[in-house]
Design an enzyme around this catalytic site. Structure first.
Site, PDB file in Angstrom:
ATOM      1  CG  ASP A  89      -0.164   0.036   2.526  1.00  0.00           C
ATOM      2  OD1 ASP A  89       0.712  -0.841   2.701  1.00  0.00           O
ATOM      3  OD2 ASP A  89      -0.385   0.926   3.366  1.00  0.00           O
ATOM      4  CD  GLU A 152       4.093   0.402   7.358  1.00  0.00           C
ATOM      5  OE1 GLU A 152       4.757   0.566   8.390  1.00  0.00           O
ATOM      6  OE2 GLU A 152       3.882   1.313   6.534  1.00  0.00           O
TER       7      GLU A 152
HETATM    8 ZN    ZN Z   1       6.672   1.672   4.593  1.00  0.00          ZN
HETATM    9 ZN    ZN Z   2       5.409   4.812   4.883  1.00  0.00          ZN
END
Ligand code: ZN
Ligand code: ZN
Length: 470
Positions: A89, A152
């Site tokens: 992501d 994340e």
């Molecule tokens: Zn990262």
């Molecule tokens: Zn990052």
């Protein structure tokens, strides 16, 4: 037997560029407003997970898709599992790009695009490390699981689902930070300070609202207060004097019966609050020291902020300051301010703390310092404990050895206030792929990664996995 991982990685340069371009072209920002059962974190993260796994299947790897929020690519066999934890992501593209953030462009040996450095480039490098090991028929006595998360940059839902449903790695590293290594990360917790009801009393001016900050991990860039009632004729002058003395910008506008004051400081990540200028505490300090005769709730709120939070990024005024020889100083960043007369009167503080103290102890101290008759303090959300893998651990030693042999640069431990996937595993660290001293371009417009760094990282990761899993 020694392997020439550098030559193997160089041979894959064109293939790595092609695969990285295709992955960067997917806008994989988490967007739960568009969530479906097929794409729980939104279409981008699901598409990026599927794309990465399809790439590995194309090359003949066994893969596993975990609910379209995480994925695994497998190599080797054995009892133990070496985890390699990356993410597909990205943070939002934002403004200020010279090229389209999702149309990767190579210029002067650098590929530009959102996610090239964080974390798609390092993830592709780590993937090619698996490929190199397989091509060279390198014998491994452990299973290698490359595990991909897809949010994340926000909640870690994908990685948490993976860890809850799949066999967990024994140890591992995350290619999502910098070299030489990140083997320690401070604890992270947010504390919500809620002001208790203050008895009303007649006052010349009422502060109807005070707002600053949008994210619990960012120092607020701007703050706004709205006032009604009597406004001293020279308040705008007082404001400009304050702004000049304190190197911030501020503005006062009269809007019918309402006066709006806005102050702009300097943003920063909550793990490095000293770099920023907290608009929230500066505006509170101005109002607190001004000649305004404010209502009691506003007076108490602004006094608390000024006395306990202003111009202090180590929690010293609150008495939560603490330093550990290894992990360094605690940092405290008041990041979200909300005040209205009939609603919330709160400040959210984000704290990064070394080992040796705890979220509970910090909560207790904040409440004691300000006073239980004035405020309630709660831990907001889930506190993350400090994480540290000793430098003497063979995992750290091996990774530092590999790094030094491939770069000629000295290896040493590093501890940060941020959080990486490294902290998910007891024996987990972050390892590359940014080179030391390089400008930190992650999350910024015109993010890039040097092609030579991707290729070198693939060789480093191949060597690291070989030594850790042999
Ligand atoms: Zn990262
Ligand atoms: Zn990052």
């Amino acid at each position: 037997m020694d392997y020439d991982f550098t030559t193997a990685a160089n041979n894959y340069e064109d293939a790595m560029i092609a695969d990285l371009k295709a992955l960067v072209a997917i806008d994989s920002e988490r967007d739960t407003d568009k969530a479906t059962t097929e794409a729980p974190l939104g279409p981008g993260p699901a598409a990026a997970i599927k794309h990465a796994l399809a790439m590995a299947q194309r090359d003949g790897f066994t893969t596993k898709n975990v609910e379209n929020v995480a994925g695994r690519i497998e190599l080797g066999s054995g009892d133990d599992i070496l985890g390699v934890l990356g993410h597909v992501d990205v943070v939002p593209a934002g403004e200020g790009w010279e090229t389209d953030p999702f149309t990767p462009v190579i210029k002067d040996g650098k590929m530009y695009g959102r996610g090239t450095a964080d974390d798609k480039g390092p993830t592709i490098a780590a993937y090619y490390a698996l490929k190199i090991l397989r091509d060279l028929n390198v014998p491994l006595n452990k299973r290698v699981h490359m595990i991909l998360g897809s949010d994340e940059e926000s909640e870690w839902y994908g990685m948490d689902r993976y860890m809850a449903t799949e066999e967990n790695p024994t140890f591992g590293f995350s290619p999502d930070a910098e070299f030489p290594i990140i083997n320690g990360e401070k604890g992270i917790a947010s504390f919500l300070i809620s002001q208790k009801r203050v008895a009303p009393k007649q006052a010349a001016t009422t502060m109807t609202s005070f707002d600053a900050g949008i994210r619990p991990n960012m120092v607020p860039v701007s703050a706004t207060a709205k006032l009604t009632g009597t406004i001293p004729a020279d308040l705008a002058d007082q404001l400009q004097t304050f702004a000049m003395t304190n190197d911030v910008t501020a503005d006062l506008t009269a809007n019918g019966s309402e006066t709006v004051i806005t102050l702009v400081g300097q943003g920063a990540h909550a793990s490095t609050p000293a770099i920023g200028t907290n608009a929230g505490t500066y505006l509170a300090a101005f109002l607190n020291a001004s000649s305004l005769d404010l209502d009691p709730a506003a007076t108490a709120y602004l006094a608390t902020i000024t006395k306990y939070l202003h111009r202090d990024t180590t929690g010293t005024l609150l008495g939560i300051n603490y330093a550990d020889r290894k992990m360094g100083e605690l940092t405290a960043s008041p990041d979200i301010f909300k005040f209205s007369q009939d609603g919330k009167q709160t400040v959210l503080i984000n704290v990064r703390y070394p080992q040796g103290t705890s979220a509970d102890a910090i909560r207790d101290q904040i409440e004691t310092a300000i006073g239980v008759d004035l405020v309630d303090v709660t831990i907001d959300g889930h506190a993350q404990e400090p994480h540290y893998v000793p430098e003497s651990d063979p995992l750290v030693q091996t990774l530092l050895d590999v790094y030094t042999e491939h770069t000629g640069l000295p290896g040493h431990e590093m501890i940060i206030g941020g959080g990486t996937y490294g902290r998910i595993l007891d024996r987990g660290v972050a390892f590359g792929a940014q080179m030391p001293g390089a400008p930190d371009i992650m999350h910024l417009p015109n993010e890039y990664i040097k092609i030579e760094d991707v290729v070198r990282a693939a060789a480093i990761y191949a060597d690291a996995i070989y030594r850790l899993a042999k």
